[in-house]
Design a protein around this motif. Structure first.
Motif, PDB file in Angstrom:
ATOM      1  N   TYR A  92       0.812  -1.215   0.000  1.00 30.83           N
ATOM      2  CA  TYR A  92       0.000   0.000   0.000  1.00 30.83           C
ATOM      3  C   TYR A  92       0.850   1.272   0.000  1.00 30.83           C
ATOM      4  O   TYR A  92       0.302   2.377   0.031  1.00 30.83           O
ATOM      5  N   ASN A  93       2.169   1.102  -0.043  1.00 29.86           N
ATOM      6  CA  ASN A  93       3.077   2.249  -0.009  1.00 29.86           C
ATOM      7  C   ASN A  93       4.125   2.150  -1.115  1.00 29.86           C
ATOM      8  O   ASN A  93       5.326   2.058  -0.843  1.00 29.86           O
ATOM      9  N   PRO A  94       3.678   2.143  -2.380  1.00 32.49           N
ATOM     10  CA  PRO A  94       4.620   1.962  -3.490  1.00 32.49           C
ATOM     11  C   PRO A  94       5.684   3.056  -3.508  1.00 32.49           C
ATOM     12  O   PRO A  94       5.413   4.218  -3.231  1.00 32.49           O
ATOM     13  N   GLY A  95       6.910   2.626  -3.797  1.00 34.02           N
ATOM     14  CA  GLY A  95       8.025   3.553  -3.886  1.00 34.02           C
ATOM     15  C   GLY A  95       8.732   3.823  -2.574  1.00 34.02           C
ATOM     16  O   GLY A  95       9.785   4.462  -2.575  1.00 34.02           O
ATOM     17  N   ARG A  96       8.195   3.342  -1.465  1.00 30.74           N
ATOM     18  CA  ARG A  96       8.787   3.650  -0.167  1.00 30.74           C
ATOM     19  C   ARG A  96       9.730   2.547   0.344  1.00 30.74           C
ATOM     20  O   ARG A  96      10.748   2.842   0.952  1.00 30.74           O
ATOM     21  N   PHE A  97       9.382   1.294   0.095  1.00 27.60           N
ATOM     22  CA  PHE A  97      10.176   0.178   0.617  1.00 27.60           C
ATOM     23  C   PHE A  97      10.330  -0.893  -0.462  1.00 27.60           C
ATOM     24  O   PHE A  97      10.107  -2.085  -0.214  1.00 27.60           O
ATOM     25  N   ALA A 129      16.588  -1.615  -0.426  1.00 30.11           N
ATOM     26  CA  ALA A 129      16.466  -0.189  -0.716  1.00 30.11           C
ATOM     27  C   ALA A 129      15.130   0.328  -0.201  1.00 30.11           C
ATOM     28  O   ALA A 129      14.124  -0.374  -0.220  1.00 30.11           O
ATOM     29  N   GLY A 130      15.129   1.565   0.275  1.00 28.48           N
ATOM     30  CA  GLY A 130      13.883   2.160   0.744  1.00 28.48           C
ATOM     31  C   GLY A 130      14.105   3.121   1.896  1.00 28.48           C
ATOM     32  O   GLY A 130      15.243   3.475   2.231  1.00 28.48           O
ATOM     33  N   ASP A 131      13.017   3.524   2.504  1.00 25.12           N
ATOM     34  CA  ASP A 131      13.055   4.548   3.550  1.00 25.12           C
ATOM     35  C   ASP A 131      13.194   3.973   4.947  1.00 25.12           C
ATOM     36  O   ASP A 131      12.744   4.575   5.934  1.00 25.12           O
ATOM     37  N   TYR A 132      13.818   2.829   5.064  1.00 26.80           N
ATOM     38  CA  TYR A 132      13.927   2.165   6.363  1.00 26.80           C
ATOM     39  C   TYR A 132      14.658   3.017   7.392  1.00 26.80           C
ATOM     40  O   TYR A 132      14.301   3.005   8.578  1.00 26.80           O
ATOM     41  N   SER A 168      -2.806  -7.543  -4.213  1.00 28.29           N
ATOM     42  CA  SER A 168      -2.659  -6.449  -3.253  1.00 28.29           C
ATOM     43  C   SER A 168      -1.513  -5.496  -3.538  1.00 28.29           C
ATOM     44  O   SER A 168      -1.392  -4.480  -2.865  1.00 28.29           O
ATOM     45  N   SER A 169      -0.666  -5.814  -4.516  1.00 28.04           N
ATOM     46  CA  SER A 169       0.501  -4.959  -4.745  1.00 28.04           C
ATOM     47  C   SER A 169       0.793  -4.845  -6.233  1.00 28.04           C
ATOM     48  O   SER A 169       0.381  -5.702  -7.029  1.00 28.04           O
ATOM     49  N   PRO A 170       1.525  -3.800  -6.644  1.00 20.79           N
ATOM     50  CA  PRO A 170       1.860  -3.633  -8.058  1.00 20.79           C
ATOM     51  C   PRO A 170       2.586  -4.829  -8.658  1.00 20.79           C
ATOM     52  O   PRO A 170       2.342  -5.190  -9.813  1.00 20.79           O
ATOM     53  N   LEU A 171       3.468  -5.455  -7.904  1.00 15.57           N
ATOM     54  CA  LEU A 171       4.220  -6.587  -8.434  1.00 15.57           C
ATOM     55  C   LEU A 171       3.313  -7.779  -8.712  1.00 15.57           C
ATOM     56  O   LEU A 171       3.425  -8.438  -9.745  1.00 15.57           O
ATOM     57  N   LEU A 172       2.389  -8.039  -7.812  1.00 11.35           N
ATOM     58  CA  LEU A 172       1.471  -9.158  -8.022  1.00 11.35           C
ATOM     59  C   LEU A 172       0.440  -8.843  -9.101  1.00 11.35           C
ATOM     60  O   LEU A 172      -0.061  -9.748  -9.775  1.00 11.35           O
ATOM     61  N   LEU A 173       0.137  -7.568  -9.289  1.00 10.12           N
ATOM     62  CA  LEU A 173      -0.719  -7.185 -10.415  1.00 10.12           C
ATOM     63  C   LEU A 173      -0.016  -7.465 -11.739  1.00 10.12           C
ATOM     64  O   LEU A 173      -0.653  -7.864 -12.725  1.00 10.12           O
ATOM     65  N   LYS A 174       1.310  -7.289 -11.761  1.00 10.55           N
ATOM     66  CA  LYS A 174       2.074  -7.642 -12.961  1.00 10.55           C
ATOM     67  C   LYS A 174       2.024  -9.147 -13.210  1.00 10.55           C
ATOM     68  O   LYS A 174       2.001  -9.592 -14.364  1.00 10.55           O
TER      69      LYS A 174
END
Length: 334
Positions: A92-97, A129-132, A168-174
């Motif tokens: 639910y937070n694409p681009g962040r983690f 990679a991400g905002d951890y 539930s996520s962009p990757l699984l939608l792909k």
């Protein structure tokens, strides 16, 4: 008399001082309080940290969306300080983690334990990679593998062609795109059973815990156990809040974070999956199918372009993927 009064006053003051130093931490979850993750894993974590804090903390659960109802809102709650900690679904937070998306790739994770431990070790090794670093990271975990949950029987990848299917996520939608389905996003867990019952979607990628929590099996009726990725999740704490805590409080949080959290989460999650799956099979109302080796190979081949695309598009993607698979194998071999 004077000395007795003074002693009583000093004792009362000491008690008040002890009570005053226990700081309440607000732990947000969008799930209902009786949901397995929130009611068992997260609530137990809150109790354990409180007990280990030497009286400095009171970790209080705010479940059922008390502080914010949307799953997509949880990260913002932590950043703004409305919540001190939150249960966050990465998708639910694409681009962040995005580093953790390696665990969402189909056929990568074998269990919640292996996925969660491997993902934490990737984080420790600096490969995510991400905002951890903007948060105190309590846990980086995965669900058990998703299955193909549907209203009608699904056996081969081509059976999904043209079907409205949720992930539930962009990757699984792909992955759904690769399978020829019509990808549907934006449907949260609490709306899944209704969306299936109304015919808005033919099915969804979900694991047994979500199937249980949101009663998806009652609306769908078919589960094909093909490992269609996972949901990756986080427990994050407001960094400034953590930094401002006394050392005993930090030590209690640290003791129950990281690898310890991954191990505890994975073990509890996997045990619940086994339990709920057994109940559904025994009930007999939902047809649960274990695919053959030939079927698994067909599904793997159909979604392999998703893995290849992620590796190619991700900086250092090949090394991250290979290390993740290596760590999964190490955990599975224990």
């Amino acid at each position: 008399m004077f000395h007795k009064t003074l002693a009583a006053a000093l004792a009362a003051a000491a008690l008040l001082a002890g009570a005053a130093k226990a700081e309440t931490l607000r732990f947000s979850s969008f799930e209902p309080p009786q949901a397995f993750i929130t009611g068992t894993i997260l609530a137990r974590w809150a109790e354990d940290v409180t007990a280990a804090s030497e009286g400095t903390l009171n970790v209080r659960m705010f479940a059922g969306g008390t502080l914010g109802r949307s799953p997509a809102q949880q990260l913002e709650l932590v950043e703004s300080g409305v919540a001190d900690l939150a249960w966050i679904v990465t998708g639910y937070n694409p681009g962040r983690f995005d580093g953790s998306l390696v665990a969402e790739l189909p056929f990568a994770v074998t269990s919640a334990t292996s996925g969660s431990v491997a993902l934490w070790k990737l984080h420790e090794e600096g490969l995510l990679a991400g905002d951890y670093d903007k948060f105190k990271v309590v846990g980086v975990v995965t669900s058990s593998p998703n299955a193909v949950v549907s209203t009608g029987a699904i056996a081969q990848p081509e059976d999904l062609r043209g079907r409205n299917f949720r992930a539930s996520s962009p990757l699984l939608l792909k992955a759904l795109e690769a399978l020829g389905a019509v990808p549907v996003g934006g449907i949260t867990g609490s709306n899944l059973a209704e969306s299936i019952s109304r015919g808005l979607i033919f099915g969804t990628f979900n694991e047994w815990n979500a199937i249980q929590t949101f009663r998806i099996d009652e609306a769908a009726g078919h589960v094909l156990e093909v490992p269609m990725g996972t949901s990756t999740m986080l427990v994050l704490m407001n960094k400034a809040k953590y930094d401002g805590l006394p050392e005993a409080a930090k030590a209690a949080i640290d003791r129950h974070s990281g690898l310890a959290f991954s191990e505890a989460f994975g073990a509890a999650f996997d045990a619940n999956v086994v339990d709920h799956r057994a109940k559904v099979v025994a009930d007999g109302k939902t047809k649960v199918t274990e695919p053959s080796a030939e079927q698994l190979q067909a599904w793997r081949a159909a979604v392999q372009p998703v893995t290849d695309g992620w590796i190619e598009a991700t900086p250092n993607g090949r090394a991250i993927y290979d290390r993740f698979i290596e760590l999964i194998a190490e955990v599975d071999a224990r």
